[in-house]
Design a protein around this motif. Structure first.
Motif, PDB file in Angstrom:
ATOM      1  N   ALA A 113       0.819  -1.212   0.000  1.00 51.86           N
ATOM      2  CA  ALA A 113       0.000   0.000   0.000  1.00 51.86           C
ATOM      3  C   ALA A 113       0.853   1.262   0.000  1.00 51.86           C
ATOM      4  O   ALA A 113       0.462   2.296  -0.555  1.00 51.86           O
ATOM      5  N   LYS A 114       2.020   1.192   0.574  1.00 53.95           N
ATOM      6  CA  LYS A 114       2.874   2.369   0.708  1.00 53.95           C
ATOM      7  C   LYS A 114       3.664   2.666  -0.556  1.00 53.95           C
ATOM      8  O   LYS A 114       3.908   3.829  -0.891  1.00 53.95           O
ATOM      9  N   TYR A 115       4.056   1.601  -1.291  1.00 54.90           N
ATOM     10  CA  TYR A 115       4.917   1.790  -2.458  1.00 54.90           C
ATOM     11  C   TYR A 115       4.216   1.313  -3.727  1.00 54.90           C
ATOM     12  O   TYR A 115       3.509   0.305  -3.722  1.00 54.90           O
ATOM     13  N   LYS A 116       4.444   2.040  -4.810  1.00 52.50           N
ATOM     14  CA  LYS A 116       3.861   1.660  -6.092  1.00 52.50           C
ATOM     15  C   LYS A 116       4.529   0.402  -6.630  1.00 52.50           C
ATOM     16  O   LYS A 116       3.866  -0.501  -7.148  1.00 52.50           O
ATOM     17  N   VAL A 117       5.860   0.351  -6.532  1.00 52.51           N
ATOM     18  CA  VAL A 117       6.616  -0.833  -6.959  1.00 52.51           C
ATOM     19  C   VAL A 117       7.503  -1.256  -5.786  1.00 52.51           C
ATOM     20  O   VAL A 117       8.668  -0.849  -5.695  1.00 52.51           O
ATOM     21  N   MET A 120      11.172  -2.343  -6.071  1.00 56.69           N
ATOM     22  CA  MET A 120      12.177  -1.369  -6.477  1.00 56.69           C
ATOM     23  C   MET A 120      12.284  -0.200  -5.502  1.00 56.69           C
ATOM     24  O   MET A 120      13.201   0.625  -5.621  1.00 56.69           O
ATOM     25  N   GLU A 121      11.354  -0.144  -4.523  1.00 52.06           N
ATOM     26  CA  GLU A 121      11.316   1.022  -3.640  1.00 52.06           C
ATOM     27  C   GLU A 121      11.418   0.673  -2.155  1.00 52.06           C
ATOM     28  O   GLU A 121      12.089   1.390  -1.406  1.00 52.06           O
ATOM     29  N   ALA A 122      10.766  -0.382  -1.723  1.00 56.98           N
ATOM     30  CA  ALA A 122      10.775  -0.742  -0.302  1.00 56.98           C
ATOM     31  C   ALA A 122      12.111  -1.379   0.059  1.00 56.98           C
ATOM     32  O   ALA A 122      12.558  -2.327  -0.588  1.00 56.98           O
ATOM     33  N   SER A 123      12.743  -0.871   1.099  1.00 55.37           N
ATOM     34  CA  SER A 123      14.083  -1.345   1.458  1.00 55.37           C
ATOM     35  C   SER A 123      14.109  -2.837   1.764  1.00 55.37           C
ATOM     36  O   SER A 123      15.062  -3.536   1.414  1.00 55.37           O
ATOM     37  N   ASP A 124      13.051  -3.341   2.418  1.00 57.11           N
ATOM     38  CA  ASP A 124      13.010  -4.767   2.742  1.00 57.11           C
ATOM     39  C   ASP A 124      12.943  -5.634   1.490  1.00 57.11           C
ATOM     40  O   ASP A 124      13.360  -6.795   1.509  1.00 57.11           O
ATOM     41  N   CYS A 125      12.414  -5.086   0.412  1.00 55.26           N
ATOM     42  CA  CYS A 125      12.295  -5.832  -0.845  1.00 55.26           C
ATOM     43  C   CYS A 125      13.525  -5.619  -1.735  1.00 55.26           C
ATOM     44  O   CYS A 125      14.028  -6.555  -2.361  1.00 55.26           O
ATOM     45  N   VAL A 126      13.984  -4.375  -1.774  1.00 60.54           N
ATOM     46  CA  VAL A 126      15.095  -4.026  -2.660  1.00 60.54           C
ATOM     47  C   VAL A 126      16.355  -4.810  -2.311  1.00 60.54           C
ATOM     48  O   VAL A 126      17.120  -5.201  -3.199  1.00 60.54           O
ATOM     49  N   VAL A 127      16.578  -5.074  -1.024  1.00 59.97           N
ATOM     50  CA  VAL A 127      17.800  -5.746  -0.603  1.00 59.97           C
ATOM     51  C   VAL A 127      17.985  -7.082  -1.322  1.00 59.97           C
ATOM     52  O   VAL A 127      19.115  -7.516  -1.575  1.00 59.97           O
ATOM     53  N   ASP A 158       8.908  -2.653 -14.443  1.00 58.28           N
ATOM     54  CA  ASP A 158       8.932  -2.505 -12.988  1.00 58.28           C
ATOM     55  C   ASP A 158       9.914  -3.483 -12.349  1.00 58.28           C
ATOM     56  O   ASP A 158       9.668  -4.039 -11.276  1.00 58.28           O
ATOM     57  N   MET A 159      11.029  -3.701 -13.033  1.00 61.19           N
ATOM     58  CA  MET A 159      12.114  -4.526 -12.520  1.00 61.19           C
ATOM     59  C   MET A 159      13.436  -3.835 -12.815  1.00 61.19           C
ATOM     60  O   MET A 159      13.537  -3.038 -13.753  1.00 61.19           O
ATOM     61  N   PHE A 160      14.437  -4.130 -12.014  1.00 57.84           N
ATOM     62  CA  PHE A 160      15.756  -3.558 -12.270  1.00 57.84           C
ATOM     63  C   PHE A 160      16.298  -4.080 -13.598  1.00 57.84           C
ATOM     64  O   PHE A 160      16.013  -5.207 -14.007  1.00 57.84           O
ATOM     65  N   GLN A 161      17.080  -3.259 -14.259  1.00 61.42           N
ATOM     66  CA  GLN A 161      17.594  -3.591 -15.586  1.00 61.42           C
ATOM     67  C   GLN A 161      18.462  -4.844 -15.547  1.00 61.42           C
ATOM     68  O   GLN A 161      19.151  -5.120 -14.566  1.00 61.42           O
ATOM     69  N   ALA A 162      18.436  -5.592 -16.642  1.00 64.87           N
ATOM     70  CA  ALA A 162      19.220  -6.819 -16.749  1.00 64.87           C
ATOM     71  C   ALA A 162      20.699  -6.533 -16.512  1.00 64.87           C
ATOM     72  O   ALA A 162      21.257  -5.561 -17.035  1.00 64.87           O
ATOM     73  N   GLY A 163      21.332  -7.380 -15.721  1.00 68.73           N
ATOM     74  CA  GLY A 163      22.746  -7.194 -15.419  1.00 68.73           C
ATOM     75  C   GLY A 163      23.212  -8.187 -14.379  1.00 68.73           C
ATOM     76  O   GLY A 163      22.571  -9.218 -14.141  1.00 68.73           O
TER      77      GLY A 163
END
Length: 468
Positions: A113-117, A120-127, A158-163
């Protein structure tokens, strides 16, 4: 495993790939399903007539990373988006289980609810997704089932670029994305460690030790010492593997020569029971897999049993690569029953047939005939010598004729004959299923064929035959 710019094919899989006629001259035996040679596939052509993009005109092979079988083993979905493949890449090639590294979100709905993606935005997910998603993007041109098939609407935005590990993959390398990833993976310091861990599993039949988590466990100290000793050994072999320019044979030889492979942990525990926890993973003792046992039977008797590749494969700890993907190396009641069936079936088929051959052509009894029975010293010596050969052929032990195990087996052979004579009368031919049929009549007036069958059944039930 990662950078091979070819695929290994047999005469049969070459036909499946449509390249058999081009390479059949390279095979030694076109009927041998276990003969492998390297081959390169041409750029694939779809049913719509479009040819796969390729600067070389060839399929961009990159070891396992581009193999249809590997990619199909780890399929994707519209929501998974190749993340399973990325996870398995890290686990298989870098020895990292990203699921163990990822923190658990306590309130997923609040994050969504807090983040659109959130990824790519929530620290707990981005890690986690900052690492996983770029590698997932490397496989973007493979469809859910593992075949070449780019997504019609393009890769997800809505995903980080391939790499890989912070390095973006250039668009010009997309046609050879698995090769681009492989080149960077083998330069990662975690790669040689992961490969040595695979070698450990292949040779020992069990995975490397994991860090003990319960510090209150009374065996924590011993388990930790075992882990540290094993990690030191793995890192040492990984260093030699790296210095050899990633020659896996060097790692295999080094592992075989290591104390973890050579030591007898069981004997040490008998002398020092307080060290049981740290000695638990030493030495090599494992149940042969169904495939290994079938090949061993074929090597010894000249023919496979056949039932371990069919009805009993999964029951005996094997896999079908569909619903059962992890081997079971812990013996069960069903496995014990299968061992008993095998130990009866194999001698039943081979004993009478072996004696029908000329002595020079026999695999099991080249120096004795069915009319030799215990009694006279010369006969006893012939029987003992035959037992010595059987112990060597089936169990791999070079034992003297007066060895206790040879004597034990001799008494078994003699005891079977004594029991038969005690009955007063017995059928003078082998049983129907073991050579007594009219088209294959096996006379057994001395009961020795059945006695030798009992000896082989006894040997096939031995730990040294069923385990390595």
């Amino acid at each position: 495993m990662a950078t091979a710019d070819y695929i290994m094919v047999t005469p049969y899989t070459a036909r499946g790939y449509g390249i058999f006629e081009e390479i059949k001259a390279e095979f030694k035996n076109t009927d041998d399903s276990f003969e492998y040679i390297p081959a390169k596939l041409k750029a694939l052509k779809g049913r719509d007539g479009k040819t796969q993009e390729s600067a070389t005109g060839l399929y961009p092979h990159a070891g396992f990373l581009s193999m249809f079988h590997y990619l199909r083993r780890y399929p994707s979905t519209e929501t998974n988006r190749n993340r399973l493949r990325a996870r398995m890449f890290y686990q298989h090639f870098l020895g990292i289980d990203v699921m163990q590294q990822a923190p658990r979100v306590t309130d997923a709905s609040a994050v969504a609810a807090k983040y659109k993606v959130p990824t790519m935005e929530a620290s707990d997910c981005v890690v986690c997704h900052k690492t996983i998603d770029p590698v997932a993007g490397v496989f973007q041109d493979f469809n859910f089932e593992g075949a070449i098939g780019p997504r019609k609407s393009g890769w997800y935005q809505d995903m980080f670029q391939a790499g890989f590990e912070g390095e973006d993959m250039p668009a010009s390398n997309r046609w050879q994305a698995p090769q681009w990833l492989a080149e960077r993976a083998v330069k990662d310091p975690r790669f040689p460690i992961a490969m040595v861990e695979h070698v450990y599993y292949i040779l020992h039949g069990r995975k490397v030790l994991q860090l003990p988590e319960d510090i209150d466990d009374p065996l924590f100290g011993g388990k930790r010492r075992a882990l540290l000793a094993q990690r030191t050994m793995i890192e040492d072999i990984a260093q030699r593997f790296t210095e050899s320019k990633l020659n896996l044979k060097v790692a295999i030889k080094a592992m075989i020569g290591s104390e973890f492979y050579q030591a007898d942990g069981l004997a040490t525990v008998v002398e020092h029971p307080q060290r049981k926890a740290e000695m638990d993973d030493l030495g090599l003792v494992r149940l042969l897999s169904p495939e290994q046992l079938e090949r061993k039977i074929a090597a010894i008797f000249g023919k496979r049993w056949g039932r371990l590749n069919d009805a009993f494969q999964v029951l005996y700890g094997g896999i079908d690569s569909i619903t059962v993907t992890e081997r079971n190396a812990d013996p069960s009641g069903a496995m014990g029953a299968i061992q008993r069936i095998m130990a009866n079936d194999v001698p039943c088929y081979h004993v009478a047939r072996d004696f029908r051959l000329e002595p020079a052509k026999r695999l099991l009894f080249p120096q004795i005939d069915p009319d030799v029975v215990p009694g006279e010293e010369a006969s006893n010596q012939k029987i003992r010598q035959a037992l010595v050969l059987l112990h060597q052929r089936l169990l791999g032990h070079d034992r003297a004729p007066d060895h206790p195990e040879i004597e034990r087996t001799f008494q078994l052979f003699s005891g079977i004959l004594t029991d038969a004579k005690a009955q007063g009368r017995f059928e003078p031919r082998e049983t129907y299923f073991c050579g007594g049929r009219e088209e294959f009549r096996a006379d057994d007036p001395h009961y020795t064929l059945r006695a030798w069958r009992g000896v082989l059944t006894y040997l096939l039930r031995q730990h040294d035959f069923l385990y390595e």
